[in-house]
Every structure is written in structure tokens, then in C-alpha cells.
Design a protein around this motif. Structure first.
Motif, PDB file in Angstrom:
ATOM      1  N   LEU A   1     -32.224  51.399  40.895  1.00 49.66           N
ATOM      2  CA  LEU A   1     -32.743  52.513  41.686  1.00 49.66           C
ATOM      3  C   LEU A   1     -33.458  52.039  42.945  1.00 49.66           C
ATOM      4  N   ASN A   2     -34.052  50.865  42.897  1.00 52.70           N
ATOM      5  CA  ASN A   2     -34.769  50.324  44.050  1.00 52.70           C
ATOM      6  C   ASN A   2     -33.847  49.662  45.064  1.00 52.70           C
TER       7      ASN A   2
ATOM      8  N   ALA B   1     -18.206  48.429  48.867  1.00 55.07           N
ATOM      9  CA  ALA B   1     -18.634  48.549  47.478  1.00 55.07           C
ATOM     10  C   ALA B   1     -20.106  48.956  47.412  1.00 55.07           C
ATOM     11  N   PHE B   2     -20.932  48.419  48.329  1.00 60.39           N
ATOM     12  CA  PHE B   2     -22.343  48.786  48.397  1.00 60.39           C
ATOM     13  C   PHE B   2     -22.492  50.284  48.673  1.00 60.39           C
ATOM     14  N   VAL B   3     -21.718  50.806  49.630  1.00 61.69           N
ATOM     15  CA  VAL B   3     -21.777  52.230  49.977  1.00 61.69           C
ATOM     16  C   VAL B   3     -21.446  53.091  48.758  1.00 61.69           C
ATOM     17  N   LEU B   4     -20.419  52.701  48.006  1.00 66.30           N
ATOM     18  CA  LEU B   4     -20.028  53.457  46.813  1.00 66.30           C
ATOM     19  C   LEU B   4     -21.141  53.440  45.767  1.00 66.30           C
ATOM     20  N   ALA B   5     -21.761  52.270  45.587  1.00 67.18           N
ATOM     21  CA  ALA B   5     -22.867  52.177  44.629  1.00 67.18           C
ATOM     22  C   ALA B   5     -24.043  53.039  45.071  1.00 67.18           C
ATOM     23  N   ASP B   6     -24.297  53.050  46.383  1.00 68.71           N
ATOM     24  CA  ASP B   6     -25.425  53.823  46.889  1.00 68.71           C
ATOM     25  C   ASP B   6     -25.166  55.326  46.802  1.00 68.71           C
ATOM     26  N   ILE B   7     -23.914  55.717  46.893  1.00 69.67           N
ATOM     27  CA  ILE B   7     -23.556  57.125  46.699  1.00 69.67           C
ATOM     28  C   ILE B   7     -23.990  57.575  45.310  1.00 69.67           C
ATOM     29  N   ALA B   8     -23.775  56.708  44.316  1.00 70.43           N
ATOM     30  CA  ALA B   8     -24.217  57.016  42.953  1.00 70.43           C
ATOM     31  C   ALA B   8     -25.748  57.024  42.882  1.00 70.43           C
ATOM     32  N   ARG B   9     -26.365  56.073  43.561  1.00 66.33           N
ATOM     33  CA  ARG B   9     -27.830  55.945  43.490  1.00 66.33           C
ATOM     34  C   ARG B   9     -28.546  57.173  44.053  1.00 66.33           C
ATOM     35  N   VAL B  10     -28.035  57.755  45.133  1.00 67.41           N
ATOM     36  CA  VAL B  10     -28.708  58.902  45.755  1.00 67.41           C
ATOM     37  C   VAL B  10     -28.274  60.235  45.148  1.00 67.41           C
ATOM     38  N   GLY B  11     -27.449  60.178  44.099  1.00 61.17           N
ATOM     39  CA  GLY B  11     -27.098  61.405  43.384  1.00 61.17           C
ATOM     40  C   GLY B  11     -25.939  62.185  43.947  1.00 61.17           C
ATOM     41  N   ARG B  12     -25.122  61.546  44.801  1.00 57.68           N
ATOM     42  CA  ARG B  12     -23.971  62.268  45.365  1.00 57.68           C
ATOM     43  C   ARG B  12     -22.889  62.570  44.324  1.00 57.68           C
ATOM     44  N   THR B  13     -22.985  61.970  43.147  1.00 60.87           N
ATOM     45  CA  THR B  13     -22.007  62.270  42.087  1.00 60.87           C
ATOM     46  C   THR B  13     -22.465  63.424  41.202  1.00 60.87           C
ATOM     47  N   ASP B  14     -23.703  63.896  41.410  1.00 60.45           N
ATOM     48  CA  ASP B  14     -24.193  65.025  40.613  1.00 60.45           C
ATOM     49  C   ASP B  14     -23.316  66.246  40.865  1.00 60.45           C
ATOM     50  N   GLY B  15     -22.872  66.868  39.813  1.00 62.11           N
ATOM     51  CA  GLY B  15     -22.008  68.041  39.945  1.00 62.11           C
ATOM     52  C   GLY B  15     -20.534  67.718  39.939  1.00 62.11           C
ATOM     53  N   LEU B  16     -20.175  66.443  40.137  1.00 60.79           N
ATOM     54  CA  LEU B  16     -18.765  66.042  40.065  1.00 60.79           C
ATOM     55  C   LEU B  16     -18.351  65.848  38.613  1.00 60.79           C
ATOM     56  N   THR B  17     -17.080  65.992  38.358  1.00 61.08           N
ATOM     57  CA  THR B  17     -16.557  65.802  37.002  1.00 61.08           C
ATOM     58  C   THR B  17     -16.167  64.344  36.807  1.00 61.08           C
ATOM     59  N   PRO B  18     -16.700  63.687  35.784  1.00 60.24           N
ATOM     60  CA  PRO B  18     -16.326  62.288  35.541  1.00 60.24           C
ATOM     61  C   PRO B  18     -14.820  62.144  35.331  1.00 60.24           C
ATOM     62  N   PHE B  19     -14.310  60.984  35.680  1.00 57.37           N
ATOM     63  CA  PHE B  19     -12.889  60.677  35.504  1.00 57.37           C
ATOM     64  C   PHE B  19     -12.509  60.796  34.036  1.00 57.37           C
ATOM     65  N   LYS B  20     -11.413  61.513  33.773  1.00 57.36           N
ATOM     66  CA  LYS B  20     -11.002  61.747  32.393  1.00 57.36           C
ATOM     67  C   LYS B  20      -9.909  60.784  31.949  1.00 57.36           C
ATOM     68  N   GLY B  21      -9.862  59.663  32.596  1.00 60.47           N
ATOM     69  CA  GLY B  21      -9.005  58.578  32.142  1.00 60.47           C
ATOM     70  C   GLY B  21      -7.552  58.942  32.021  1.00 60.47           C
ATOM     71  N   ALA B  22      -7.032  58.668  30.853  1.00 57.46           N
ATOM     72  CA  ALA B  22      -5.591  58.730  30.636  1.00 57.46           C
ATOM     73  C   ALA B  22      -5.019  60.119  30.849  1.00 57.46           C
ATOM     74  N   GLN B  23      -5.772  61.173  30.510  1.00 58.14           N
ATOM     75  CA  GLN B  23      -5.213  62.525  30.612  1.00 58.14           C
ATOM     76  C   GLN B  23      -4.899  62.903  32.053  1.00 58.14           C
ATOM     77  N   ARG B  24      -5.843  62.629  32.961  1.00 55.26           N
ATOM     78  CA  ARG B  24      -5.567  62.960  34.361  1.00 55.26           C
ATOM     79  C   ARG B  24      -4.474  62.068  34.930  1.00 55.26           C
TER      80      ARG B  24
END
Length: 408
Positions: A23-24, A116-139
Motif C-alpha cells: 500500500l505504501n 507493470a508498475f502502472v498496472l500494480a498502482d491501478i490496483a493499489r488506488v482502487g481502480r479495480t473496485d467494481g470490476l468483475t474478477p477474471f473468471k478463468g476458463a469459462q470466459r
């Protein structure tokens, strides 16, 4: 204290750059690993080691949607029994999200570690909130089926275009006879009669009997159809007799190929309907509630959109599908024709345009809109009107999916 490990993975065909932070924003890992099965196992092991070492209890992994290159790794990590212990979530995001977020780092170079840093930071600042996690094999399975359907549909369209060239050589007025040039009666007429002279020499009674038999008496006036066919045969060009055998052979071959492709599409459609069951059922029900959008087109749209929350507006969704236009203007002159950008997801574009073509046949508002746009220009009328109708449909799709409402 947040006990989450934030991971960004920049995927390419040959390698994956993995960046992990807390988080830091402390860098816990930055490494390049081959994009192979063994490489995925190494990534899994390194992430587990980090979780244990830093006593973290949750992990969020973010990858960009990069076609087939990200599919294997996302599927592997989302199904990892070792990571699942730590409340793991894997997200595949629209590249436009990371592109827009990267602008906040104006002095950053574009390199794999930084991506890769930008993608990690997207997760850190909560930009994935509200998105649906990847459903693996089905999708992945649904996406493979719907994309393969487009592949076969394109082959079918190409073969039909090729066959019609031979049809014109054999029977130049043929395309004026039937609404479907490859319907059962049309195909049997092409195969049964060797030349247009054979049709002319055939009696009206015999040709009428042939039409009744081949169509299973579905025409209201088979004799009128037979009369029209004989008139078209008389108006058609004639070829030297030596040309007919190779043309007929080519036509028979193309008709067999067309029949094969059509059978394959029917089987793929059945598989798509089976596969989509239970995959984001709410959004699937929303899409099929729109008149004209059947189960297969709904599945195709759903497989490509994945999560409507990735898109901040219907404009963003339209850009992702490539259903936008560049203006052609100089002074007071503005071109009647403007090219669609077609820079987005071609699979999503295909299914939305096909859905729009059906929606205009079932929804009066879309039928009238299509006709209005059709009448506005004198060239490329159908393509233009259909594309604009598809853009209108995107507004409806976005509005319904983002609020989980059925069409009314």
C-alpha cells in the motif's frame, strides 16, 4: 493497515514483467519471467513467497487485455489453489484504463517495468473496485467459441462472394431471382440445369414442377416463379459450351463448402449457448431482453465486454469497439463519407453491428433511425446507416448493462 499485495503484469508473447508493491508503494518485486507454463509456476511461487514474507492476506493481480497472450497466465493465476488461500483476485482490464492512468505519470518512460508498475498502482488506488474478477476458463472458453464463430462467418462470406462470380458467368441474371442466392431452391436450380439454354428448353410445366418440388411448394405462385426464371435465362449472356463444365464443377465445390460452413456455424451456436449459461447471468439476461439480440449475439457481446464497469461511458465502449468516425473537413466543405476508425475490438464490433441489424427489424425506433440515416446519403447507404444504428445501440447496451435493467 492494508495487508494487500498489489501486482501488475505486463504481458508479451515471449515474457511477462511482474511488478509487486504494498500500500505504501514500496517495491517488493520487479522481474522478467518467460511467458510459458513453467514461467507461470515461477510467478505463482514468487507471489506466494512475498505474501508469506510480508505477512499479507490478500492479493490483487492486474493484466491488460492483450488477446491470447494474457489468457493462459490469467487463467492459471485465477485458478491457483495456492494463491486462493490469500483471497486472490485477478483482473484483465481494458488497455485504455491503463493508458489514461499512465498520463498521471507525465515524466515516466514507456518500458515494460514501468508498464507493470502502472498496472500494480491501478490496483493499489482502487481502480479495480467494481470490476468483475477474471473468471478463468469459462470466459476464455466462451471467447474462443464466439471468436471462432466470426472466423467461420468470414470464411462463409468469402466463399459466397467467390461463388457468385461463377454464378454470374453461368447465369448472369440469376441474382435478380431470389432473396437468398444460396437458398435450397436457388442452389438446386444451379446444380440441376447445366446451362441457361437448358432452362429455356425446359417446358414451363416441367420447370414449375421442379420449383414446387425443390421449394416444397412454399411459393404462393410457383408458375410465376418458373416464368420469371425462364425470362432471366433468356436475358442472360451465353458462354461457349466448353466453359460450362469447369464453372459447374467450381460451383458444386463452393456449394459443398458453403453447406459445410453453415453446418459448422449451427454447431458452434449450440456450443456457445451451452457455454454462456451461468456466465454473468444478469448481464446476459439484460442483453437478450433487447428485441432482435438473440442468445448467440448476446454471448458474443458479453464475451468481449466482460465487465461494463471498465468503461466510463458509452463513448468509451464505442471507441473500444472501433465504432467511431474521423471527420473529413476542409474550410466549409465536409465530406459525405467519413471512415469508421475500426481501431478497436473487431470481434465486439462484429457482434454489435450484427445485433443492430437485427434490432432494426424488431424495434420501430431503430428501424426509423436506420431509414433516416439511409436516406441522408447516396453512397454506401446500408453500411453507413447500419454503423450509425450500431452506435445508437451501444448507448442502449451501455445504459442497460451499467444499471442492470432489462429492456422495456
Amino acid at each position: 493497515m492494508n495487508l494487500t499485495l498489489f501486482v501488475g503484469i505486463d504481458v508479451s508473447k515471449s515474457s511477462n514483467h511482474v511488478y509487486a508493491m504494498n500500500l505504501n508503494r514500496d517495491k517488493l518485486l520487479s522481474t522478467n519471467i518467460p511467458n510459458t507454463q513453467d514461467g507461470a509456476t515461477i510467478i505463482e511461487s514468487k507471489l506466494c513467497d512475498l505474501l508469506m514474507k510480508h505477512r499479507l492476506s490478500k492479493i490483487i493481480v492486474v493484466l491488460e487485455s492483450t488477446g491470447v497472450y494474457s489468457a493462459h497466465l490469467a487463467t492459471y493465476l485465477s485458478n491457483s489453489k495456492y494463491l486462493s488461500i490469500y483471497d486472490s483476485r485477478v483482473f484483465i482490464i481494458n488497455p485504455k484504463i491503463s493508458k489514461n492512468y499512465r498520463r498521471s505519470f507525465s515524466d515516466m518512460d514507456k518500458t515494460d517495468p514501468k508498464d507493470a508498475f502502472v498496472l500494480a498502482d491501478i490496483a493499489r488506488v482502487g481502480r479495480t473496485d467494481g470490476l468483475t474478477p477474471f473468471k478463468g476458463a469459462q470466459r476464455l472458453a466462451l471467447e474462443r467459441l464466439t471468436r471462432h464463430r466470426l472466423h467461420i462467418a468470414e470464411l462463409l462470406s468469402t466463399e459466397k462472394t467467390y461463388a457468385l462470380n461463377n454464378v454470374f458467368l453461368k447465369f448472369s441474371e440469376f441474382e435478380s431471382l431470389f432473396t437468398d442466392n444460396f437458398g435450397k431452391t436457388a442452389v438446386e436450380l444451379l446444380l440441376e440445369y447445366h446451362t441457361t439454354d437448358d432452362i429455356i428448353r425446359s417446358s414451363l410445366e416441367d420447370l414449375t414442377a421442379f420449383i414446387i418440388k425443390s421449394s416444397k411448394n412454399r411459393f404462393s405462385d410457383s408458375e410465376a416463379v418458373a416464368t420469371k426464371i425462364k425470362a432471366a435465362a433468356r436475358a442472360s449472356y451465353r458462354l461457349d459450351k466448353t466453359a460450362y463444365d469447369p464453372i459447374n464443377l467450381s460451383l458444386a465445390s463452393s456449394i459443398n463448402v458453403i453447406s459445410c460452413y453453415e453446418a459448422e456455424i449451427r454447431e458452434i451456436d449450440k456450443a456457445i449457448i451451452r457455454q454462456v449459461a451461468g456466465f454473468n447471468q444478469i448481464h446476459y439476461d439484460v442483453l437478450i431482453s433487447i428485441p432482435g439480440i438473440g442468445k448467440v449475439f448476446a454471448a458474443g457481446i458479453l464475451a468481449e465486454i466482460a465487465d461494463i464497469n471498465q468503461f466510463e461511458s458509452d463513448d468509451a465502449l464505442a471507441k473500444y469497439a472501433g465504432i467511431t468516425w474521423r471527420k473529413t473537413q476542409s474550410g466549409k466543405f465536409e465530406a459525405e463519407d467519413t471512415q469508421m476508425t475500426k481501431t478497436g475490438n473487431k470481434y465486439l464490433r462484429y457482434f454489435i453491428i450484427q445485433a443492430a441489424n437485427m434490432a432494426r427489424q424488431f424495434i420501430p425506433e431503430y428501424r426509423d433511425y436506420y431509414q433516416k440515416k439511409f436516406d441522408e446519403v447516396t453512397t454506401h447507404q446500408h453500411k453507413r446507416a447500419l454503423a450509425l444504428t450500431a452506435r445508437k445501440l451501444i448507448r442502449l447496451i451501455y445504459g442497460l448493462l451499467s444499471t442492470n435493467r432489462l429492456y422495456q
